[in-house]
Motif scaffolding. Structure first.
Motif, PDB file in Angstrom:
ATOM      1  N   GLY A 161       0.835  -1.197   0.000  1.00 13.35           N
ATOM      2  CA  GLY A 161       0.000   0.000   0.000  1.00 13.35           C
ATOM      3  C   GLY A 161       0.866   1.242   0.000  1.00 13.35           C
ATOM      4  N   GLU A 162       1.008   1.854   1.163  1.00 13.56           N
ATOM      5  CA  GLU A 162       1.887   3.015   1.293  1.00 13.56           C
ATOM      6  C   GLU A 162       3.277   2.558   1.750  1.00 13.56           C
ATOM      7  N   GLY A 163       4.296   3.061   1.089  1.00 16.64           N
ATOM      8  CA  GLY A 163       5.657   2.880   1.565  1.00 16.64           C
ATOM      9  C   GLY A 163       6.184   4.240   1.957  1.00 16.64           C
ATOM     10  N   GLY A 164       6.056   4.593   3.217  1.00 17.92           N
ATOM     11  CA  GLY A 164       6.359   5.939   3.661  1.00 17.92           C
ATOM     12  C   GLY A 164       7.696   6.053   4.361  1.00 17.92           C
ATOM     13  N   SER A 165       8.684   6.608   3.686  1.00 16.51           N
ATOM     14  CA  SER A 165       9.936   7.077   4.266  1.00 16.51           C
ATOM     15  C   SER A 165      10.676   5.970   5.029  1.00 16.51           C
ATOM     16  N   GLY A 166      11.417   6.381   6.102  1.00 23.61           N
ATOM     17  CA  GLY A 166      12.236   5.427   6.844  1.00 23.61           C
ATOM     18  C   GLY A 166      11.436   4.350   7.539  1.00 23.61           C
ATOM     19  N   GLY A 167      10.173   4.638   7.879  1.00 22.03           N
ATOM     20  CA  GLY A 167       9.337   3.622   8.480  1.00 22.03           C
ATOM     21  C   GLY A 167       9.096   2.456   7.545  1.00 22.03           C
ATOM     22  N   ALA A 168       9.049   2.729   6.232  1.00 14.51           N
ATOM     23  CA  ALA A 168       8.910   1.660   5.246  1.00 14.51           C
ATOM     24  C   ALA A 168      10.236   0.958   5.014  1.00 14.51           C
ATOM     25  N   LEU A 169      11.309   1.736   4.888  1.00 13.60           N
ATOM     26  CA  LEU A 169      12.617   1.149   4.611  1.00 13.60           C
ATOM     27  C   LEU A 169      13.057   0.201   5.720  1.00 13.60           C
ATOM     28  N   ALA A 170      12.568   0.416   6.944  1.00 11.05           N
ATOM     29  CA  ALA A 170      12.930  -0.453   8.067  1.00 11.05           C
ATOM     30  C   ALA A 170      12.503  -1.897   7.845  1.00 11.05           C
TER      31      ALA A 170
END
Length: 565
Positions: A438-447
């Motif tokens: 769905g959403e890949g938002g910033s560092g929270g997604a990259l984690a």
């Protein structure tokens, strides 16, 4: 400190802390620290080098930053114009100065960031130069020293700037693996992607007195939470009380403290040189683009956020078999925004970890809209490490607007938690497949997305910042969010073209929430197709290819040129 005349011409300046009028030469002799109240003025990179290193010992790396505009970003000005202005204003080629030097006679590799240059933002060239500095430290077996000053990842370079968090973190991981020490010095300010990666995943983290560090800035936290912030929030002293830095050091003592660390580190880093990695055997190619014509980026953002889209738990209950959820970070928290546990996929045991949102307002609130707290990131880390011990491949499902920006999250080390996940995934000795659902938002997604293969649903998005956040910073108002979405190149087609995503997973027409069962089937087939070939790779090859995957977002893609050596 504040002043009305150019800094080089003024005789007097006023302290920003206590408003005392100070004679500039006296202030400079005191290392730009107010003698009345102790406020530490910001230093540019050349001044920082002059204070830290032995006179005449600094030698710049022979690498120059290339002109980089990977997505053709334009807000009210074209990105190349902003770069040219920053270079003219600072006299620097980029937001970091890199080289080798001696500090009290101890040789080290050194990267010093400069906040004057586009807020010290982490772009592709900056990530490449810092990575090359870490590689020099590894090759010469000398400690790495990083001095950070940054507002975060560079929005004008889209998700490729986000990739630099992983690129530099992997270079730090290589130093860890070889026993070569690394030290970071947090200066004011250090935020966003820099705080959530290499600023906090070195062996030792120092903070200069009065420096501020965090994942989300105070203004963002106030806007999101509506809460007043505690006194001294995110300052060096606050970070020390909450266990996020090793020590807080006033500027006059910083060189001596660093020299003492390097004296010990130098004795530890004198072992044999590591074997050089063999050439990259390459990542598997992605599948073709999904059927259908191009969709407007803003329409895609709205589809990615639709509350009817299948959630991680929906996939875990349907695409995987026998899911057993494991709870807790073993440190006192169990974040509901992250779910994970053991399951089977195609008859093979796997560890599955994902962000969980929900379909109703009550579910979304209970799961904090999929925004993980530090406890959520540490739970994910515990499960990753358990998978490595048990020899299980890892599948991650990414669907979050970003990491939790709350006060409690900052108090409990949000930036360090994200940084540790990125670092762990970079070296995890088991296959990892990530899917942006769905959403890949910033560092929270990259984690959860540093992986051997990164897949993306057709109508998902992946970005360094939300379109609304980008518009609020770079456009006159937030109503420009649709324009920002197009400029950020955040759709699956854009990211496949940029090489960030290996393959796209087609969604049922018109989107996943119209036929969840078909979306589940497509995800299951795509994960199996990319996971099975990874299972036969030797561990060393697997980790090397994963590192090289993120390494290519630097030199190979960006053209940072090496000078004559």
């Amino acid at each position: 400190m504040t002043a009305t005349a150019p800094r080089d011409e003024q005789l007097w300046t006023r302290c920003a802390g206590c408003a005392t009028l100070l004679y500039r030469k006296r202030l400079r002799r005191n290392l730009d620290v107010c003698p009345e109240c102790g406020t530490h003025a910001r230093l540019d990179a050349p001044a920082r080098l002059a204070q830290l290193v032995d006179p005449g010992s600094f030698a710049a790396l022979p690498d120059r930053a290339a002109e980089v505009d990977p997505i053709g970003f334009v807000d009210v000005l074209p990105y190349p114009h902003r770069l040219a202005a920053a270079r003219g204003d600072t006299g620097l080629a980029e937001a970091v100065i890199c080289g080798t030097a001696r500090i009290a006679g101890h040789t080290c590799a050194l990267a010093v960031m400069d906040f004057r240059f586009l807020g010290g933002s982490l772009g592709c060239a900056v990530g490449e130069l810092i990575t090359r500095t870490a590689e020099r430290a590894l090759a010469e077996r000398v400690p790495l020293v990083l001095v950070t000053a940054s507002g975060g990842a560079r929005m004008q370079e889209g998700v490729l700037s986000l990739m630099q968090m992983a690129t530099v973190s992997q270079a730090i991981a290589a130093l860890r693996g070889a026993g070569v020490p690394s030290v970071s010095i947090l200066t004011d300010p250090t935020y966003g992607g820099v705080a959530a990666s290499f600023a906090t995943n070195t062996d030792v983290v120092l903070a200069e007195s009065g420096a501020r560090m965090g994942f989300a800035g105070p203004r963002v936290i106030r806007q999101v939470t509506g809460r007043d912030l505690p006194d001294g929030f995110q300052t060096a002293e606050f970070l020390l009380r909450h266990g996020q830095v090793d020590m807080v050091v006033p500027r006059h003592a910083l060189r001596g403290r660093l020299a003492a660390l390097l004296a010990v580190a130098g004795r530890r880093s004198g072992g044999p040189r590591p074997a050089q990695p063999s050439a990259d055997v390459g990542a598997a190619g992605g599948t073709g683009l999904p059927r259908g014509g191009a969709r407007d980026a803003w329409d895609t953002v709205r589809l990615a956020r639709h509350p009817g889209r299948p959630t991680s738990l929906d996939y875990l209950e349907s695409a995987f078999d026998g899911f057993v959820e494991l709870h807790g970070d073993r440190l006192g928290g169990d974040c509901a925004a992250v779910v994970g546990g053991l399951a089977e996929l195609g008859g093979r045991p796997v560890m599955v970890i994902g962000h969980q949102k929900g379909h109703t307002t009550a579910e979304l609130m209970a799961r904090n809209f999929g925004m993980a707290s530090p406890a959520g990131h540490r739970k994910a880390l515990r499960l990753m490490r358990l998978a490595a011990r048990w020899g299980l491949p890892v599948v991650t499902l990414v669907d979050t607007p970003g990491a939790d920006p709350a006060v409690d999250a900052e108090e409990h080390g949000q930036a360090a938690a994200i940084a540790e996940n990125i670092l762990a995934l970079a070296t995890l000795p088991t296959p990892v497949v990530a899917v942006i659902t769905g959403e890949g938002g910033s560092g929270g997604a990259l984690a959860l997305a540093v992986a051997d293969r990164v897949l993306m649903l057709e109508h998902a998005v992946y970005s360094v910042i939300s379109p609304e956040g980008c518009a609020a910073i770079l456009w006159p108002d937030r109503s420009a969010a649709p324009q920002a979405a197009r400029a950020l190149r955040l759709t699956s087609v854009d990211l496949h073209r940029l090489g960030v995503v290996d393959a796209l997973v087609p969604e049922p027409t018109p989107a996943a929430h119209h036929d969840p069962a078909e979306a589940v089937r497509a995800l299951r087939e795509a994960v199996l197709a990319h996971l099975i070939p990874l299972l036969d790779l030797p561990t060393g090859t697997l980790v090397r290819q994963r590192r090289n995957r993120f390494r290519r977002y630097g030199a190979a893609r960006l053209g940072v040129r090496a000078g004559a050596r």
